[in-house]
Motif scaffolding. Structure first.
Motif, PDB file in Angstrom:
ATOM      1  N   VAL A  17      46.417  17.143  26.912  1.00 60.17           N
ATOM      2  CA  VAL A  17      45.442  16.238  27.516  1.00 60.17           C
ATOM      3  C   VAL A  17      44.202  17.017  27.951  1.00 60.17           C
ATOM      4  N   ASP A  18      43.110  16.280  28.162  1.00 58.01           N
ATOM      5  CA  ASP A  18      41.927  16.889  28.770  1.00 58.01           C
ATOM      6  C   ASP A  18      42.036  16.745  30.284  1.00 58.01           C
ATOM      7  N   ASP A  19      40.997  17.118  31.002  1.00 59.11           N
ATOM      8  CA  ASP A  19      41.093  17.110  32.458  1.00 59.11           C
ATOM      9  C   ASP A  19      41.083  15.717  33.073  1.00 59.11           C
ATOM     10  N   THR A  20      40.783  14.673  32.262  1.00 59.32           N
ATOM     11  CA  THR A  20      40.920  13.305  32.765  1.00 59.32           C
ATOM     12  C   THR A  20      42.302  12.741  32.437  1.00 59.32           C
ATOM     13  N   LEU A  21      43.162  13.564  31.863  1.00 61.88           N
ATOM     14  CA  LEU A  21      44.527  13.231  31.463  1.00 61.88           C
ATOM     15  C   LEU A  21      44.586  12.353  30.218  1.00 61.88           C
ATOM     16  N   ARG A  22      43.502  12.300  29.462  1.00 63.76           N
ATOM     17  CA  ARG A  22      43.480  11.560  28.204  1.00 63.76           C
ATOM     18  C   ARG A  22      44.004  12.458  27.101  1.00 63.76           C
ATOM     19  N   ARG A  71      46.112   9.879  40.300  1.00 61.50           N
ATOM     20  CA  ARG A  71      44.896   9.425  40.996  1.00 61.50           C
ATOM     21  C   ARG A  71      43.655   9.734  40.161  1.00 61.50           C
ATOM     22  N   ILE A  72      43.650  10.916  39.525  1.00 57.57           N
ATOM     23  CA  ILE A  72      42.528  11.285  38.654  1.00 57.57           C
ATOM     24  C   ILE A  72      42.468  10.344  37.454  1.00 57.57           C
ATOM     25  N   ALA A  73      43.622  10.153  36.793  1.00 53.69           N
ATOM     26  CA  ALA A  73      43.650   9.310  35.597  1.00 53.69           C
ATOM     27  C   ALA A  73      43.256   7.878  35.926  1.00 53.69           C
ATOM     28  N   GLY A  74      43.770   7.335  37.037  1.00 46.03           N
ATOM     29  CA  GLY A  74      43.414   5.975  37.411  1.00 46.03           C
ATOM     30  C   GLY A  74      41.924   5.813  37.631  1.00 46.03           C
ATOM     31  N   PRO A  83      36.036  13.324  41.067  1.00 45.37           N
ATOM     32  CA  PRO A  83      37.186  12.409  41.035  1.00 45.37           C
ATOM     33  C   PRO A  83      37.785  12.208  39.652  1.00 45.37           C
ATOM     34  N   TYR A  84      37.198  12.778  38.612  1.00 48.52           N
ATOM     35  CA  TYR A  84      37.670  12.511  37.245  1.00 48.52           C
ATOM     36  C   TYR A  84      38.201  13.749  36.544  1.00 48.52           C
ATOM     37  N   ALA A  85      38.425  14.852  37.252  1.00 43.39           N
ATOM     38  CA  ALA A  85      38.863  16.088  36.599  1.00 43.39           C
ATOM     39  C   ALA A  85      40.003  16.709  37.383  1.00 43.39           C
ATOM     40  N   ALA A  86      41.161  16.853  36.735  1.00 46.32           N
ATOM     41  CA  ALA A  86      42.355  17.394  37.399  1.00 46.32           C
ATOM     42  C   ALA A  86      42.336  18.914  37.383  1.00 46.32           C
ATOM     43  N   THR A  87      41.342  19.496  38.015  1.00 40.50           N
ATOM     44  CA  THR A  87      41.181  20.948  37.967  1.00 40.50           C
ATOM     45  C   THR A  87      42.142  21.686  38.892  1.00 40.50           C
TER      46      THR A  87
END
Length: 482
Positions: free
Chosen positions: A299-304, A332-335, A355-359
């Protein structure tokens, strides 16, 4: 006789898996005004609620509380009796709701999420087919996203005789209601260490068999050494550098024998294999969207999922960090990312802490091991930091120097380490081992995540006399070596 009824439904978001991760995804997208459905074949609430985090900590809490009390003068003699195993099991059963999920179902309904019980599989892009418990079939279409949140399962090694030996995995170890006389534990990771701690304290004679050089290999070496020493001191048999080659158990019941490399045998009444995890993606329809069944999902950092504009993989299935709190963080990031994309909002410029990157999945993952003594760590170990190319220094403190530790427990024994980036003078990691050190970890997580300069940490004054005063001792040790 089963019946087949086919129903079509459309939602903005469809989630496969109703554990804590899936529940957090639907909670976030519903809060953003999207419609959502969730599919689950077992209990709503997932592995953590019924077979992992919650029952294991319910088993361990009386163990650790008794151990702490035995180190307090004036109280120690009052807690010399053995643990009341049936009472511990009853508390565990209450903690997991007696393996009923009515409360979870009510909560999902209260936030407007449709629950589909049954086995869900991808059925091509943006489609999920659900086979219900009575043969009914539902076809779900997602307007914006499908999130695979099916978690992981215990991975058993391909050993001769294991399949018919009825071994324990983490599920049996956290739900058993009888104390075996002799428990063999294969593996020295978190599950092995925690369950060895719990079942030994409940009365089993525990033998740990670890292929590697020590326990908890992902933490600093001194952590596993102290825990192994404590287990041995209490009478457990901890063996490292040993490999199991076969399992013998006649008829799947009675004593179980492990054949070790070199021919030695070890016998027990039950055997727990705590030898890793595998993704629960073997039968979720990945092949219908060009992915390999049974694989971990990139996945990328947005969990896609890599290469997709609609499929997300959140939690254990992406193998970033197999921890409930990290999975919920990812959810929470993915949502947020799903909702933003559905609204046409730009996600550019979100990194590194937007808020959009699971770093936080990279260098700031915290973990507590509820062993005796406890272990807690966040960020990079000294070896990991060195391998990553940082110029680092380890700062070590014996926690007996901390006044609050001595008050917490007579004869307190513990150790703490900071890993310092010398070029920036910020923390890359922190590790603690000792009674109650889990409560130190969030301060370390904030310091590592926020990259707080050591010059600023001097002004974060720890309260006296608490165990948190170890932070002052660590900073003094760094200063005195500068």
């Amino acid at each position: 006789m089963t019946r087949t009824v086919e129903n079509a439904h459309a939602y903005d978001v469809v989630v496969l898996g109703a554990g804590p991760v899936g529940e957090n995804v639907v909670d976030r997208v519903r809060a953003a005004g999207l419609t959502a459905a969730i599919v689950e074949s077992e209990l709503l609430g997932g592995e953590c609620s019924y077979w992992a985090c919650m029952p294991s900590k319910a088993l361990l809490r009386p163990v650790l509380a008794r151990s702490d009390a035995r180190r307090v003068p004036g109280l120690a003699e009052a807690v010399r009796r053995p643990l009341d195993a049936p009472a511990v099991f009853a508390h565990r059963d209450e903690t997991v709701g007696h393996w009923k999920d009515d409360g979870q179902a009510d909560w999902l309904g209260s936030i407007g999420v449709r629950v589909f019980r049954g086995h869900g599989r991808l059925d091509g892009p943006r489609r999920v087919a659900v086979e219900g418990p009575e043969g009914e079939r539902h076809l779900l279409t997602a307007r914006h996203a499908v999130a695979v949140c099916t978690g992981s399962r215990a991975a058993l090694p391909p050993l001769p005789g294991l399949a018919g030996a009825r071994p324990w995995t983490s599920r049996e170890a956290t739900s058993a209601d009888r104390v075996p006389g002799r428990l063999l534990v294969v593996g020295g990771g978190v599950v092995g260490v925690e369950m060895a701690t719990a079942w030994h304290a409940l009365g089993a004679h525990v033998t740990m068999l670890v292929r590697g050089d020590g326990l908890l290999p992902r933490m600093e070496p001194f952590v596993g050494e102290r825990i192994a020493g404590a287990l041995r001191a209490r009478g457990a048999d901890v063996r490292t550098g040993v490999a199991v080659e076969a399992v013998v158990r006649d008829g799947g019941s009675g004593p179980v024998t492990l054949v070790l490399e070199g021919g030695e045998t070890v016998e027990g009444d039950e055997v727990l294999f705590a030898t890793g995890r595998a993704p629960r993606t073997e039968d979720v329809g990945l092949e219908t969207v060009g992915l390999e069944p049974g694989s971990w999902l990139d996945v990328d950092d947005t969990l896609r999922v890599t290469g997709s504009d609609w499929l997300y993989a959140v939690g254990d299935v992406n193998r970033r960090a197999l921890l409930t709190h990290q999975g919920k963080y990812q959810a929470r990031i993915a949502g947020a990312a799903i909702a933003a994309r559905a609204a046409g909002d730009p996600l550019d410029g979100a990194a590194p802490w937007g808020p959009y990157a699971a770093t936080a999945d990279y260098g700031a993952v915290p973990q507590v091991v509820f062993s005796d003594p406890e272990a807690a760590a966040v960020g990079l170990s000294l070896a990991e930091a060195g391998h990553a190319g940082y110029r680092v220094r380890a700062v070590d403190v014996d926690m007996r120097s901390v006044a609050g530790a001595g008050l917490y427990a007579q004869g307190y024994s513990g150790a703490a380490r900071l890993v310092v980036d010398l070029d920036r003078e910020v923390l890359l990691g922190a590790s603690f081992v000792g009674p109650a050190v889990g409560e130190l970890l969030h301060a370390a997580t904030v310091a590592v995540t926020a990259e707080v300069p050591l010059s600023r940490l001097w002004h974060a004054v720890p309260s006296y006399p608490t165990i948190s005063e170890v932070w002052l001792r660590l900073l003094e040790a760094y200063r005195d070596r500068a």
